[in-house]
Write an enzyme that holds these catalytic residues in place. Structure first.
Site, PDB file in Angstrom:
ATOM      1  N   ALA A  66       9.663  26.742  -8.709  1.00  0.00           N
ATOM      2  CA  ALA A  66      10.131  27.367 -10.174  1.00  0.00           C
ATOM      3  C   ALA A  66      10.478  28.767 -10.092  1.00  0.00           C
ATOM      4  CB  ALA A  66       8.527  27.334 -10.215  1.00  0.00           C
ATOM      5  N   GLY A 109       8.556  23.990  -6.707  1.00  0.00           N
ATOM      6  CA  GLY A 109       8.991  23.200  -7.741  1.00  0.00           C
ATOM      7  C   GLY A 109      10.264  22.122  -7.440  1.00  0.00           C
ATOM      8  N   GLU A 112       9.271  19.262  -5.262  1.00  0.00           N
ATOM      9  CA  GLU A 112       8.352  18.715  -6.719  1.00  0.00           C
ATOM     10  C   GLU A 112       9.330  18.013  -7.273  1.00  0.00           C
ATOM     11  OE1 GLU A 112       5.940  22.445  -6.594  1.00  0.00           O
ATOM     12  OE2 GLU A 112       4.723  21.202  -7.150  1.00  0.00           O
ATOM     13  N   GLU A 132       4.279  28.013  -1.663  1.00  0.00           N
ATOM     14  CA  GLU A 132       3.700  28.453  -2.919  1.00  0.00           C
ATOM     15  C   GLU A 132       2.582  29.127  -2.325  1.00  0.00           C
ATOM     16  OE1 GLU A 132       4.803  25.015  -3.105  1.00  0.00           O
ATOM     17  OE2 GLU A 132       5.653  24.730  -5.013  1.00  0.00           O
TER      18      GLU A 132
HETATM   19  N1  CAA Z   1      12.382  32.755  -8.739  1.00  0.00           N
HETATM   20  C1  CAA Z   1      13.391  32.857  -9.273  1.00  0.00           C
HETATM   21  N2  CAA Z   1      14.412  33.413  -8.307  1.00  0.00           N
HETATM   22  C2  CAA Z   1      14.973  33.398  -6.604  1.00  0.00           C
HETATM   23  C3  CAA Z   1      13.677  31.905  -6.713  1.00  0.00           C
HETATM   24  C4  CAA Z   1      12.853  31.733  -6.778  1.00  0.00           C
HETATM   25  N3  CAA Z   1      11.882  30.631  -6.717  1.00  0.00           N
HETATM   26  N4  CAA Z   1      14.572  31.473  -5.469  1.00  0.00           N
HETATM   27  C5  CAA Z   1      15.594  32.770  -5.284  1.00  0.00           C
HETATM   28  N5  CAA Z   1      15.798  33.379  -6.107  1.00  0.00           N
HETATM   29  C6  CAA Z   1      16.794  34.347  -6.380  1.00  0.00           C
HETATM   30  C7  CAA Z   1      15.718  35.320  -5.336  1.00  0.00           C
HETATM   31  O1  CAA Z   1      15.065  36.081  -6.689  1.00  0.00           O
HETATM   32  C8  CAA Z   1      17.477  36.044  -5.603  1.00  0.00           C
HETATM   33  O2  CAA Z   1      17.665  37.225  -6.494  1.00  0.00           O
HETATM   34  P1  CAA Z   1      18.610  38.617  -6.630  1.00  0.00           P
HETATM   35  O3  CAA Z   1      20.022  38.788  -6.194  1.00  0.00           O
HETATM   36  O4  CAA Z   1      18.212  38.874  -8.393  1.00  0.00           O
HETATM   37  O5  CAA Z   1      17.239  39.718  -5.323  1.00  0.00           O
HETATM   38  C9  CAA Z   1      18.614  34.909  -5.195  1.00  0.00           C
HETATM   39  O6  CAA Z   1      17.693  33.892  -6.374  1.00  0.00           O
HETATM   40  C10 CAA Z   1      19.223  34.718  -4.112  1.00  0.00           C
HETATM   41  O7  CAA Z   1      17.774  34.685  -3.091  1.00  0.00           O
HETATM   42  P2  CAA Z   1      17.134  35.102  -1.786  1.00  0.00           P
HETATM   43  O8  CAA Z   1      18.338  36.916  -1.755  1.00  0.00           O
HETATM   44  O9  CAA Z   1      16.460  35.579  -1.344  1.00  0.00           O
HETATM   45  O10 CAA Z   1      18.967  34.073  -0.997  1.00  0.00           O
HETATM   46  P3  CAA Z   1      17.699  33.685   0.646  1.00  0.00           P
HETATM   47  O11 CAA Z   1      19.320  33.425   1.009  1.00  0.00           O
HETATM   48  O12 CAA Z   1      17.871  35.384   1.303  1.00  0.00           O
HETATM   49  O13 CAA Z   1      16.631  33.244   0.539  1.00  0.00           O
HETATM   50  C11 CAA Z   1      14.641  31.292   0.561  1.00  0.00           C
HETATM   51  C12 CAA Z   1      16.671  31.803   0.593  1.00  0.00           C
HETATM   52  C13 CAA Z   1      14.382  31.668   1.848  1.00  0.00           C
HETATM   53  C14 CAA Z   1      15.515  30.300  -0.315  1.00  0.00           C
HETATM   54  C15 CAA Z   1      14.437  32.999  -0.997  1.00  0.00           C
HETATM   55  O14 CAA Z   1      15.256  33.258  -1.676  1.00  0.00           O
HETATM   56  C16 CAA Z   1      12.875  32.037  -1.868  1.00  0.00           C
HETATM   57  O15 CAA Z   1      12.343  31.900  -0.323  1.00  0.00           O
HETATM   58  N6  CAA Z   1      12.822  32.297  -2.915  1.00  0.00           N
HETATM   59  C17 CAA Z   1      11.254  31.167  -2.716  1.00  0.00           C
HETATM   60  C18 CAA Z   1      11.164  30.156  -2.563  1.00  0.00           C
HETATM   61  C19 CAA Z   1       9.597  29.649  -2.861  1.00  0.00           C
HETATM   62  O16 CAA Z   1       9.197  30.540  -2.444  1.00  0.00           O
HETATM   63  N7  CAA Z   1       9.536  28.867  -3.993  1.00  0.00           N
HETATM   64  C20 CAA Z   1       8.377  28.595  -4.370  1.00  0.00           C
HETATM   65  C21 CAA Z   1       8.299  29.459  -6.310  1.00  0.00           C
HETATM   66  S1  CAA Z   1       6.872  28.391  -6.612  1.00  0.00           S
HETATM   67  C22 CAA Z   1       6.521  27.111  -7.102  1.00  0.00           C
HETATM   68  O17 CAA Z   1       7.477  26.737  -7.146  1.00  0.00           O
HETATM   69  C23 CAA Z   1       5.414  27.140  -7.775  1.00  0.00           C
HETATM   70  C24 CAA Z   1       5.357  25.139  -8.196  1.00  0.00           C
HETATM   71  O18 CAA Z   1       4.875  24.790  -7.769  1.00  0.00           O
HETATM   72  C25 CAA Z   1       6.242  24.234  -9.922  1.00  0.00           C
END
Ligand code: CAA
Length: 258
Positions: A66, A109, A112, A132
């Site tokens: 998400a 998400g 999911e 999460e």
């Molecule tokens: N939401 C919003 N933006 C996201 C995102 C997310 N879930 N995941 C990645 N992005 C964005 C980053 O902020 C970044 O944007 P900027 O360039 O503007 O900073 C861009 O995508 C590229 O991401 P990274 O620079 O972080 O890429 P990376 O290769 O270094 O890392 C990753 C990859 C490990 C997947 C890392 O992006 C990450 O940890 N992402 C979040 C994963 C996460 O926590 N997901 C759960 C979300 S909460 C949820 O989903 C609730 C639910 O149950 C429904």
């Protein structure tokens, strides 16, 4: 077709292909993406010319979850009043078979959403996770329930409590994905599987999906009865007559989806 900003929508023969298209945000599933994806696949569900759908990502991710930036400043009442994520329920009510083609990250998400599809074909570079807990929350689009049903309590607890990612091979071993293929082939493989499904009778495929899903919602005796009653009902269909006649006549069936 309707203009979408966050997804790409194509029709290839009888197969629909929806590509999440926010690669700069790793296809993070913001509300607009959810609404557009649900609208696109709902239209395909109702289109007699589409027999199966593939949902895939783009760039490095299927979807990295998400949209954290969209959620970060929300309060409890904002989340409750909007019934955040409720739209995904519409995705789970689709009757048309939907395959997830996962390459790269399927996190939070994203994992999911993949699990809301009927099955997952993974590229060998796929990474699944429910991280999460690292954000001070827990899965909110059904992960604690669907992951547990898919892989069992031990692995679901491990993934949800530690936030660790699993690779494609571990995901296949655990029953989360149906096939692992080279990453570059994942969409083609999913399209091929979707073409096979779309060559069947659409109502029969939809009923078969309902019957398998009943295994998650009902006890064994009720589920088996549900299956048998559907089986009986198909003897009122033209496609049952055609399918069985074609077998006897040693030819391919030509279903008319009725
Ligand atoms: N939401 C919003 N933006 C996201 C995102 C997310 N879930 N995941 C990645 N992005 C964005 C980053 O902020 C970044 O944007 P900027 O360039 O503007 O900073 C861009 O995508 C590229 O991401 P990274 O620079 O972080 O890429 P990376 O290769 O270094 O890392 C990753 C990859 C490990 C997947 C890392 O992006 C990450 O940890 N992402 C979040 C994963 C996460 O926590 N997901 C759960 C979300 S909460 C949820 O989903 C609730 C639910 O149950 C429904």
């Amino acid at each position: 077709m309707t203009e979408y900003t966050n997804i790409l929508v194509e029709k290839r023969g009888r197969v629909g292909l929806v590509t999440l298209n926010r690669p700069e945000a790793l296809n993070a599933l913001d509300k607009a993406t959810m609404d557009q994806l649900v609208a696109a696949v709902t239209a395909m569900d109702a289109d007699p010319g589409v027999g199966a759908v593939v949902v895939t990502g783009s760039g490095k991710a299927f979807a990295a979850g998400a949209d954290i930036k969209e959620m970060a400043s929300q309060g409890y009442m904002d989340m409750y009043a909007a019934d955040w994520f409720r739209g995904w329920e519409d995705f789970t009510r689709l009757r048309i078979p939907v395959i997830a083609a996962v390459s790269g990250f399927a996190l939070g998400g994203g994992c999911e959403l993949a699990m809301m599809c009927d099955f997952i074909i993974a590229g060998d570079n796929a990474k699944f996770g429910q991280p999460e807990i690292n954000l001070g929350v827990l899965p909110g689009m059904g992960g604690s329930q669907r992951l547990t049903r898919a892989v069992g309590k031990a692995k679901a607890m491990d993934m949800i409590l530690t936030g660790r990612f699993i690779g494609a091979e571990e995901a296949e071993r655990s029953g989360l994905v149906s096939r692992v293929v080279p990453a570059e082939d994942v969409v083609e493989e999913a399209l091929k599987a979707a073409e096979v499904i779309a060559s069947k009778s659409k109502p029969v495929a939809m009923l078969a999906k309902e019957a398998v899903n009943a295994a998650f919602e009902t006890g064994l005796a009720q589920g088996v009865l549900f299956e048998r009653r559907i089986f009986h009902s198909l003897f009122a269909s033209e496609d049952q007559k055609e399918g069985m006649a074609a077998f006897s006549e040693k030819r391919q069936p030509e279903f008319n989806h009725r």
